[in-house]
Scaffold this motif. Structure first.
Motif, mmCIF file in Angstrom:
data_model
loop_
_atom_site.group_PDB
_atom_site.id
_atom_site.type_symbol
_atom_site.label_atom_id
_atom_site.label_comp_id
_atom_site.label_asym_id
_atom_site.label_seq_id
_atom_site.Cartn_x
_atom_site.Cartn_y
_atom_site.Cartn_z
ATOM 1 N N SER A 38 0.805 -1.224 0.000
ATOM 2 C CA SER A 38 0.000 0.000 0.000
ATOM 3 C C SER A 38 0.841 1.279 0.000
ATOM 4 O O SER A 38 0.364 2.329 -0.427
ATOM 5 C CB SER A 38 -0.940 0.008 1.209
ATOM 6 N N SER A 39 2.083 1.207 0.450
ATOM 7 C CA SER A 39 2.904 2.419 0.553
ATOM 8 C C SER A 39 3.628 2.765 -0.749
ATOM 9 O O SER A 39 4.239 3.834 -0.857
ATOM 10 C CB SER A 39 3.937 2.253 1.678
ATOM 11 N N TYR A 40 3.542 1.896 -1.750
ATOM 12 C CA TYR A 40 4.275 2.126 -2.987
ATOM 13 C C TYR A 40 3.449 2.938 -3.986
ATOM 14 O O TYR A 40 2.213 2.881 -3.999
ATOM 15 C CB TYR A 40 4.657 0.789 -3.637
ATOM 16 N N GLU A 41 4.161 3.681 -4.810
ATOM 17 C CA GLU A 41 3.506 4.420 -5.886
ATOM 18 C C GLU A 41 2.915 3.427 -6.885
ATOM 19 O O GLU A 41 3.503 2.389 -7.170
ATOM 20 C CB GLU A 41 4.520 5.331 -6.576
ATOM 21 N N GLU A 42 1.750 3.738 -7.419
ATOM 22 C CA GLU A 42 1.057 2.805 -8.298
ATOM 23 C C GLU A 42 1.125 3.243 -9.765
ATOM 24 O O GLU A 42 1.466 4.388 -10.076
ATOM 25 C CB GLU A 42 -0.391 2.646 -7.867
ATOM 26 N N PHE A 43 0.770 2.320 -10.652
ATOM 27 C CA PHE A 43 0.622 2.638 -12.066
ATOM 28 C C PHE A 43 -0.522 1.816 -12.636
ATOM 29 O O PHE A 43 -0.950 0.825 -12.043
ATOM 30 C CB PHE A 43 1.916 2.357 -12.842
ATOM 31 N N LYS A 44 -1.036 2.232 -13.774
ATOM 32 C CA LYS A 44 -2.075 1.488 -14.483
ATOM 33 C C LYS A 44 -1.535 1.042 -15.834
ATOM 34 O O LYS A 44 -0.859 1.812 -16.525
ATOM 35 C CB LYS A 44 -3.331 2.339 -14.658
ATOM 36 N N MET A 45 -1.836 -0.215 -16.200
ATOM 37 C CA MET A 45 -1.307 -0.779 -17.430
ATOM 38 C C MET A 45 -1.748 0.016 -18.654
ATOM 39 O O MET A 45 -1.018 0.134 -19.630
ATOM 40 C CB MET A 45 -1.781 -2.234 -17.590
ATOM 41 N N GLU A 46 -2.955 0.568 -18.613
ATOM 42 C CA GLU A 46 -3.512 1.259 -19.774
ATOM 43 C C GLU A 46 -2.949 2.661 -19.958
ATOM 44 O O GLU A 46 -3.126 3.269 -21.018
ATOM 45 C CB GLU A 46 -5.039 1.362 -19.651
ATOM 46 N N ASN A 47 -2.306 3.204 -18.940
ATOM 47 C CA ASN A 47 -1.921 4.605 -18.967
ATOM 48 C C ASN A 47 -0.427 4.781 -18.688
ATOM 49 O O ASN A 47 0.005 4.835 -17.546
ATOM 50 C CB ASN A 47 -2.751 5.383 -17.931
ATOM 51 N N ASN A 48 0.371 4.839 -19.743
ATOM 52 C CA ASN A 48 1.804 5.083 -19.639
ATOM 53 C C ASN A 48 2.498 4.138 -18.647
ATOM 54 O O ASN A 48 3.090 4.585 -17.654
ATOM 55 C CB ASN A 48 2.061 6.542 -19.239
ATOM 56 N N PRO A 49 2.456 2.831 -18.890
ATOM 57 C CA PRO A 49 3.087 1.873 -17.968
ATOM 58 C C PRO A 49 4.609 1.996 -17.996
ATOM 59 O O PRO A 49 5.179 2.584 -18.923
ATOM 60 C CB PRO A 49 2.634 0.518 -18.528
ATOM 61 N N PRO A 50 5.288 1.438 -16.987
ATOM 62 C CA PRO A 50 6.751 1.503 -16.947
ATOM 63 C C PRO A 50 7.394 0.787 -18.135
ATOM 64 O O PRO A 50 6.781 -0.057 -18.785
ATOM 65 C CB PRO A 50 7.102 0.794 -15.631
ATOM 66 N N GLU A 51 8.666 1.135 -18.390
ATOM 67 C CA GLU A 51 9.396 0.516 -19.499
ATOM 68 C C GLU A 51 9.632 -0.973 -19.272
ATOM 69 O O GLU A 51 9.670 -1.762 -20.222
ATOM 70 C CB GLU A 51 10.747 1.218 -19.706
ATOM 71 N N LYS A 52 9.806 -1.370 -18.000
ATOM 72 C CA LYS A 52 10.020 -2.770 -17.667
ATOM 73 C C LYS A 52 9.020 -3.199 -16.599
ATOM 74 O O LYS A 52 8.841 -2.498 -15.600
ATOM 75 C CB LYS A 52 11.453 -3.007 -17.184
ATOM 76 N N ILE A 53 8.381 -4.352 -16.828
ATOM 77 C CA ILE A 53 7.338 -4.826 -15.926
ATOM 78 C C ILE A 53 7.634 -6.278 -15.557
ATOM 79 O O ILE A 53 7.840 -7.115 -16.443
ATOM 80 C CB ILE A 53 5.955 -4.731 -16.590
#
Length: 282
Positions: A49-64
């Motif tokens: 819960s303390s980590y920054e989140e991302f969404k796959m549909e919206n500018n995902p990281p370069e490496k997953i």
């Protein structure tokens, strides 16, 4: 030099996957990398819960980094709408044939991923267009199957040439990497994923002479449902469903976006792993 961002996707409700993810996060942090956690993963596990989140549909990281089973990887890939992300896959599911990193080798493989010591494999995907509306691209397969047990009556064409009419439960259209999934259960062949082809495998056809067909990847497949066809669903990689009915048209063509997956010794003992993991279910 700009450093790649790293994202983590974890199979939900799995203690094993959660523990592996915690280990991966520690390894990344030791290298000075603060990973992002995929939104649905963060909702599933309080420990992230303390980590920054991302969404796959919206500018995902370069490496997953994906941790789980085949479904976890397919769920992540289907939501990617560009060619910018590279996936690493760690097995934590029952079979996980598409995921090639085992738990015992995580430390070495995560470091290899960071240092770009891997073979980048680009998997072709299929784009479904149903009644002129585009769906999500499939890495494994696109399946038409009966919605209520009634006969689905279809006409299958390739490049405007009729292949056959099918009266049955439906049909599977798969990539070569998907040839070991639903298509195989429908009697389709196992095709080496280094080949570029499409498999059409009928599902329980009334016409007993009808058999699976292997076609070139770069053509257009059209599947028409007849006027007296029963209703059906179109299932994309087991992740998305579209309801269909009679007098409808499904087109399937190459997707302009591939799935980029980092592989480590992927072809070593490939067929041995295939039969051990996939064909020996229990």
């Amino acid at each position: 030099m700009k450093r790649d961002k790293y994202g983590i996707v974890v199979k939900p409700n799995s203690n094993k996957a959660e523990k592996i993810a915690e280990k991966v996060i520690d390894l990344l942090k030791n290298q000075g990398i603060n990973p992002l956690i995929e939104y649905e993963t963060k909702q599933s596990y309080k420990s992230f819960s303390s980590y920054e989140e991302f969404k796959m549909e919206n500018n995902p990281p370069e490496k997953i980094i994906v941790i789980g089973g085949d479904g976890t990887l397919l769920r992540a890939v289907i939501r990617i709408k560009n060619n910018n992300s590279i996936f690493m896959s760690i097995r934590a599911g029952k079979r996980g044939f598409l995921l090639d990193v085992e738990e015992y080798e995580i430390e070495n493989r995560v470091l290899d991923f960071i240092e770009n010591r891997y073979a980048l494999v680009e998997y072709p995907r299929l784009l479904p267009i149903f009644n002129q509306e585009e769906g999500s691209c499939a890495m494994n397969d696109i399946v038409i199957f009966t919605a209520d047990g009634s006969l689905v009556k279809l006409i299958v064409n390739y490049e405007n040439n009729k292949i056959y009419s099918i009266d049955g439960d439906g049909v599977v259209i798969s990539t070569t990497i998907g040839s070991t999934a639903y298509s195989l259960s429908a009697g389709g062949p196992i095709i080496d994923p280094r080949l570029n082809a499409i498999v059409i495998a009928p599902l329980n056809p009334v016409q007993l002479h009808i058999r699976p067909v292997v076609l070139p990847y770069n053509g257009l497949i059209t599947i028409e449902s007849k006027e007296d066809s029963g209703s059906y669903y179109i299932n994309i990689d087991g992740q998305e469903k579209i309801h269909g009915k009679s007098k409808s048209l499904l087109q399937v063509k190459p997707c302009k976006y591939v799935a980029k997956i980092a592989r480590f010794n992927w072809w070593d003992n490939y067929y041995e792993r295939l039969f051990n993991r996939l064909l020996t279910y229990w």
